[in-house]
Design a protein around this motif. Structure first.
Motif, PDB file in Angstrom:
ATOM      1  N   UNK A  35       0.836  -1.202   0.000  1.00 49.51           N
ATOM      2  CA  UNK A  35       0.000   0.000   0.000  1.00 49.51           C
ATOM      3  C   UNK A  35       0.872   1.254   0.000  1.00 49.51           C
ATOM      4  N   UNK A  36       1.887   1.249   0.849  1.00 51.36           N
ATOM      5  CA  UNK A  36       2.770   2.410   0.926  1.00 51.36           C
ATOM      6  C   UNK A  36       3.668   2.510  -0.312  1.00 51.36           C
ATOM      7  N   UNK A  37       3.983   1.380  -0.926  1.00 46.02           N
ATOM      8  CA  UNK A  37       4.726   1.411  -2.181  1.00 46.02           C
ATOM      9  C   UNK A  37       3.909   2.131  -3.256  1.00 46.02           C
ATOM     10  N   UNK A  38       2.596   1.847  -3.278  1.00 44.38           N
ATOM     11  CA  UNK A  38       1.725   2.567  -4.205  1.00 44.38           C
ATOM     12  C   UNK A  38       1.725   4.060  -3.895  1.00 44.38           C
ATOM     13  N   UNK A  39       1.651   4.403  -2.620  1.00 42.14           N
ATOM     14  CA  UNK A  39       1.630   5.817  -2.238  1.00 42.14           C
ATOM     15  C   UNK A  39       2.915   6.516  -2.666  1.00 42.14           C
ATOM     16  N   UNK A  40       4.053   5.862  -2.456  1.00 45.20           N
ATOM     17  CA  UNK A  40       5.335   6.464  -2.818  1.00 45.20           C
ATOM     18  C   UNK A  40       5.472   6.639  -4.327  1.00 45.20           C
ATOM     19  N   UNK A  41       4.753   5.798  -5.080  1.00 45.04           N
ATOM     20  CA  UNK A  41       4.789   5.888  -6.541  1.00 45.04           C
ATOM     21  C   UNK A  41       3.610   6.660  -7.122  1.00 45.04           C
ATOM     22  N   UNK A  42       2.799   7.249  -6.250  1.00 47.40           N
ATOM     23  CA  UNK A  42       1.666   8.084  -6.679  1.00 47.40           C
ATOM     24  C   UNK A  42       0.636   7.298  -7.495  1.00 47.40           C
ATOM     25  N   UNK A  43       0.462   6.021  -7.166  1.00 40.08           N
ATOM     26  CA  UNK A  43      -0.542   5.211  -7.852  1.00 40.08           C
ATOM     27  C   UNK A  43      -1.697   4.840  -6.933  1.00 40.08           C
ATOM     28  N   UNK A  44      -1.728   5.426  -5.744  1.00 37.20           N
ATOM     29  CA  UNK A  44      -2.810   5.165  -4.803  1.00 37.20           C
ATOM     30  C   UNK A  44      -3.951   6.115  -5.124  1.00 37.20           C
ATOM     31  N   UNK A  45      -5.118   5.598  -5.503  1.00 39.46           N
ATOM     32  CA  UNK A  45      -6.209   6.495  -5.925  1.00 39.46           C
ATOM     33  C   UNK A  45      -6.767   7.321  -4.771  1.00 39.46           C
ATOM     34  N   UNK A  46      -7.241   8.507  -5.117  1.00 38.71           N
ATOM     35  CA  UNK A  46      -7.942   9.381  -4.176  1.00 38.71           C
ATOM     36  C   UNK A  46      -7.098   9.765  -2.970  1.00 38.71           C
ATOM     37  N   UNK A  47      -5.809   9.902  -3.154  1.00 42.49           N
ATOM     38  CA  UNK A  47      -4.944  10.348  -2.068  1.00 42.49           C
ATOM     39  C   UNK A  47      -4.005  11.428  -2.588  1.00 42.49           C
ATOM     40  N   UNK A  48      -3.511  12.246  -1.658  1.00 36.91           N
ATOM     41  CA  UNK A  48      -2.563  13.283  -2.029  1.00 36.91           C
ATOM     42  C   UNK A  48      -1.271  12.646  -2.518  1.00 36.91           C
ATOM     43  N   UNK A  49      -0.707  13.103  -3.631  1.00 35.97           N
ATOM     44  CA  UNK A  49       0.506  12.463  -4.155  1.00 35.97           C
ATOM     45  C   UNK A  49       1.681  12.592  -3.203  1.00 35.97           C
ATOM     46  N   UNK A  50       2.562  11.612  -3.256  1.00 35.71           N
ATOM     47  CA  UNK A  50       3.772  11.625  -2.445  1.00 35.71           C
ATOM     48  C   UNK A  50       4.939  12.235  -3.215  1.00 35.71           C
ATOM     49  N   UNK A  51       5.187  11.727  -4.424  1.00 39.89           N
ATOM     50  CA  UNK A  51       6.249  12.223  -5.299  1.00 39.89           C
ATOM     51  C   UNK A  51       7.634  11.906  -4.747  1.00 39.89           C
ATOM     52  N   UNK A  52       7.696  11.143  -3.634  1.00 35.40           N
ATOM     53  CA  UNK A  52       8.983  10.942  -2.969  1.00 35.40           C
ATOM     54  C   UNK A  52       9.974  10.208  -3.859  1.00 35.40           C
ATOM     55  N   UNK A  53       9.537   9.136  -4.529  1.00 38.50           N
ATOM     56  CA  UNK A  53      10.449   8.417  -5.419  1.00 38.50           C
ATOM     57  C   UNK A  53      10.774   9.239  -6.663  1.00 38.50           C
ATOM     58  N   UNK A  54       9.799   9.989  -7.136  1.00 40.89           N
ATOM     59  CA  UNK A  54      10.054  10.862  -8.285  1.00 40.89           C
ATOM     60  C   UNK A  54      11.111  11.903  -7.945  1.00 40.89           C
ATOM     61  N   UNK A  55      11.067  12.427  -6.722  1.00 38.80           N
ATOM     62  CA  UNK A  55      12.098  13.381  -6.300  1.00 38.80           C
ATOM     63  C   UNK A  55      13.495  12.765  -6.427  1.00 38.80           C
ATOM     64  N   UNK A  56      13.619  11.503  -6.010  1.00 40.84           N
ATOM     65  CA  UNK A  56      14.915  10.827  -6.126  1.00 40.84           C
ATOM     66  C   UNK A  56      15.306  10.643  -7.593  1.00 40.84           C
ATOM     67  N   UNK A  57      14.339  10.295  -8.441  1.00 39.06           N
ATOM     68  CA  UNK A  57      14.651  10.102  -9.867  1.00 39.06           C
ATOM     69  C   UNK A  57      15.118  11.417 -10.505  1.00 39.06           C
ATOM     70  N   UNK A  58      14.497  12.514 -10.107  1.00 41.11           N
ATOM     71  CA  UNK A  58      14.922  13.820 -10.625  1.00 41.11           C
ATOM     72  C   UNK A  58      16.325  14.143 -10.129  1.00 41.11           C
ATOM     73  N   UNK A  59      16.579  13.893  -8.845  1.00 42.91           N
ATOM     74  CA  UNK A  59      17.905  14.162  -8.278  1.00 42.91           C
ATOM     75  C   UNK A  59      18.973  13.299  -8.931  1.00 42.91           C
ATOM     76  N   UNK A  60      18.582  12.090  -9.340  1.00 43.65           N
ATOM     77  CA  UNK A  60      19.533  11.171  -9.974  1.00 43.65           C
ATOM     78  C   UNK A  60      19.736  11.476 -11.449  1.00 43.65           C
ATOM     79  N   UNK A  61      18.944  12.419 -11.990  1.00 41.65           N
ATOM     80  CA  UNK A  61      19.054  12.765 -13.398  1.00 41.65           C
ATOM     81  C   UNK A  61      18.350  11.795 -14.322  1.00 41.65           C
ATOM     82  N   UNK A  62      17.464  10.984 -13.781  1.00 36.55           N
ATOM     83  CA  UNK A  62      16.753   9.992 -14.586  1.00 36.55           C
ATOM     84  C   UNK A  62      15.510  10.565 -15.248  1.00 36.55           C
ATOM     85  N   UNK A  63      14.995  11.680 -14.715  1.00 34.61           N
ATOM     86  CA  UNK A  63      13.863  12.324 -15.353  1.00 34.61           C
ATOM     87  C   UNK A  63      13.855  13.808 -14.999  1.00 34.61           C
ATOM     88  N   UNK A  64      13.086  14.548 -15.776  1.00 30.73           N
ATOM     89  CA  UNK A  64      12.959  15.980 -15.555  1.00 30.73           C
ATOM     90  C   UNK A  64      11.789  16.254 -14.626  1.00 30.73           C
TER      91      UNK A  64
END
Length: 653
Positions: A35-64
């Motif tokens: 459940x929390x893995x979904x939340x960290x990946x922003x795939x949990x419906x009807x909840x405020x996004x986490x974006x936490x893993x996306x933040x790491x991907x941006x910091x790593x230069x993997x995405x904009x």
């Protein structure tokens, strides 16, 4: 005298078999972590996004993209990793471990060349590192990374995350310290202190212990570091919605108003306070520092004797999630953050290791079986951030003093510190059940489990069986192939008036020391220890200085605090009272409360008046009473049957 040597329980050699906590651990593995893995990946419906893993991907230069979330969003990922680690020690899962390995590689990619790792400052404010320790959680996030790294190494033997953590810790040790050119700062949100002590224990790198000592001893020194960095920033602050740099100016909020050796009260933000004291107690024990020990004792006593709820909740006000004053413990506006009770458990554990005294285990158990368990719904998918002792849902939407109160658990939070904290604690509960020492194995909580400990060159194997905390009978059997001579220290719970202990059916004779029965003998395969811990239903009364509980009584059975819910008792719970002479009947829970023991007693209700009755009256007879059966449920399980009123403290007729 302080105990110095403590051997941390190896969770790879402890399996929770308890039908109660075992179900919670199953929920963590099968429901909460995914459940929390979904939340960290922003795939949990009807909840405020986490974006936490996306933040790491941006910091790593993997995405904009741009950073999104709280300044401490990184810690949601590392707490999840810690929960995964301890879960793997309970039950291996190749797929989950592979996913965790991939997250760890993502962290490695996001780590800067000098070892620094924080996505807020890498993505959102590059060039601003270490400029706002008071507010911006850099060292807090580092601490949670260190804890996850230690857990992953201990659970799996893999060093990848530990190496990442050590590179970061080495960088921090270069930046901070008493030497020329170093920053003399310390974290606004303590966490790194306790984490550095964990890192020191597994690496034996003296720099990490020295850095923990520096942060603890530098706190509160004048001139105040928070003022110095505030001026360097040009008088700007991070939390605009709090106005006028509150975290900078209110030094007591972060326990930075004076050096720790001069402090004697639990103050400020409750989570910060107990995290800080956890690190201090750990350092005090390992260095045999009597001055630090005395600080821990003073603040502990103030906390548990004057500022703790009956549920083990701490932090009585929403503003600042903070302590207020002695005996100020309101029920319907209580904050009692789930993370704060987890921190209290951590503080209690370190005090228990230092003192060998059951009073710390009593508080540890109280916080765990009430507030910590209550922070998560029985389905594993809803959570409480705030844990009140009384709710009246009709008023919550209309009165701003209740803005922080939720009458039902939430799916997720924008500030999501509590759900992963609950998860990591539940799967690491073995660290709290057992305290291994060279001279004795302390058993603190009698939850069903199988465990092995290396003792005097032998292997002590034992199984705890029963149905704690519902049944009074606990059996401890031994399965070590060779006899092992050792001392077992069995906790005498504060709630139990007449505990009885048998060894192979005969009365056990041992020495009672600081609330533990110490039994020393050669333990053979097949030996059986039987514990009878009568769980008499008890009425609990607050100190008369607690005005919020005046004339009221609470109910406790074993370690569990009970409450009334509207689902069983009807609305307007404040009109119910419990006569002093009423006895209690135990009944079996049904539905979502199946497997739990409920309590009933004969009580009284003030009947609901007609709507034309005046608001005030000189005639008491206009409010007649009638008899009613009162039902009490374990407080941790409230709000699992929909929205409704709840109350712990009831008028005693």
């Amino acid at each position: 005298m302080m105990q110095s040597d403590v051997i941390e329980a190896d969770l790879n050699r402890i399996t929770i078999t308890d039908p109660f906590l075992g179900e919670y651990q199953r929920l963590i593995r099968e429901v909460v972590i995914p459940w929390q893995w979904q939340a960290l990946n922003d795939t949990l419906p009807d909840t405020e996004p986490s974006h936490a893993l996306t933040n790491y991907r941006i910091a790593a230069g993997l995405q904009e993209g741009e950073f999104y979330g709280m300044v401490f969003q990184d810690s949601d990922v590392t707490k999840w990793l810690e929960a995964v680690a301890w879960s793997l020690s309970q039950k291996p899962n190749v797929t989950l471990e592979k996913t965790a390995d991939e997250v760890i590689e993502l962290l490695a990619l996001a780590q800067c060349e000098d070892g620094y790792l924080n996505t807020w400052y890498t993505v959102k404010e590059p060039g601003m590192r270490w400029t706002n320790l008071a507010e911006c959680h850099e060292l807090y996030c580092a601490g949670h990374l260190f804890e996850a790294a230690v857990a992953f190494w201990q659970a799996t033997g893999k060093r990848r995350l530990l190496d990442i953590a050590c590179r970061f810790a080495d960088h921090i040790a270069d930046i901070f310290g008493p030497n020329e050119g170093q920053l003399r700062g310390y974290p606004g949100h303590p966490e790194i202190e306790l984490a550095l002590m964990r890192l020191y224990e597994v690496t034996r790198e003296p720099r990490y212990q020295a850095l923990a000592r520096f942060f603890l001893e530098e706190r509160g020194q004048q001139p105040y570091y928070y003022d110095i960095e505030f001026e360097k920033r040009g008088g700007t602050w991070h939390w605009d919605n709090w106005g006028d740099a509150w975290m900078v100016k209110d030094k007591a909020y972060t326990h930075a108003h004076k050096p720790l050796k001069e402090q004697d009260q639990a103050v400020g933000h409750a989570v910060r306070s107990v995290y800080l004291m956890t690190g201090l107690a750990h350092l005090a024990r390992t260095t045999q520092d009597e001055e630090k020990r005395q600080t821990c004792l003073r603040i502990w006593d103030n906390l548990v004797q004057r500022r703790m709820y009956i549920t083990g909740g701490i932090g009585s006000q929403a503003i600042g999630e903070a302590f207020t004053s002695d005996y100020d413990l309101p029920n319907d506006t209580a904050y009692g953050e789930s993370c704060a009770s987890i921190g209290l458990m951590m503080f209690a554990r370190r005090m228990l290791e230092m003192e060998g005294d059951s009073r710390y285990a009593d508080v540890m158990e109280r916080a765990f079986y009430n507030t910590v368990l209550g922070g998560m719904a029985l389905d594993g998918k809803h959570f409480f951030y705030v844990n009140p002792l009384e709710t009246y849902p009709k008023s919550i939407p209309h009165n701003h003093i209740y803005d922080h109160i939720k009458p039902v658990r939430q799916r997720w939070f924008g500030c999501a510190c509590c759900p992963p904290n609950i998860a990591r604690t539940l799967v690491a509960i073995g660290h709290y059940i057992f305290t291994p020492r060279p001279d004795a194995l302390f058993i603190n909580i009698y939850a069903g489990s199988q465990a092995q400990f290396a003792v005097n060159g032998g292997d002590l194997r034992l199984t705890i069986a029963g149905n704690y905390p519902w049944n009074e009978r606990v059996e401890i059997t031994f399965d070590n192939p060779q006899p092992v001579e050792h001392t077992l220290a069995l906790r005498l719970p504060e709630w139990c008036d007449d505990p009885q202990f048998l060894v192979n059916g005969e009365a056990a004779h041992g020495e009672r020391i600081k609330g533990y029965l110490h039994l020393h003998r050669r333990w053979h395969q097949g030996d059986t220890l039987t514990l009878l811990l009568p769980m008499r239903v008890k009425r609990v009364y607050a100190n008369p200085l607690v005005r919020h509980a005046a004339g009221k009584v609470a109910i406790q059975r074993g370690p569990l605090v009970y409450c009334q819910e509207e689902a069983d008792n009807g609305a307007e719970l404040h009109n119910l009272s419990l006569p002093a002479q009423s006895g209690f009947r135990e009944i079996a829970g049904t539905g979502v409360l199946k497997g739990k023991i409920l309590l009933q007693a004969d009580g009284v209700r003030v009947t609901t008046p007609s709507e034309d009755q005046p608001l005030y009256s000189f005639d008491r007879q206009q409010t007649p009473v009638k008899n009613q059966t009162l039902t009490f449920i374990p407080w941790f399980s409230w709000a699992n049957r929909g929205e409704g009123e709840m109350r712990i403290w009831v008028d005693e007729a």
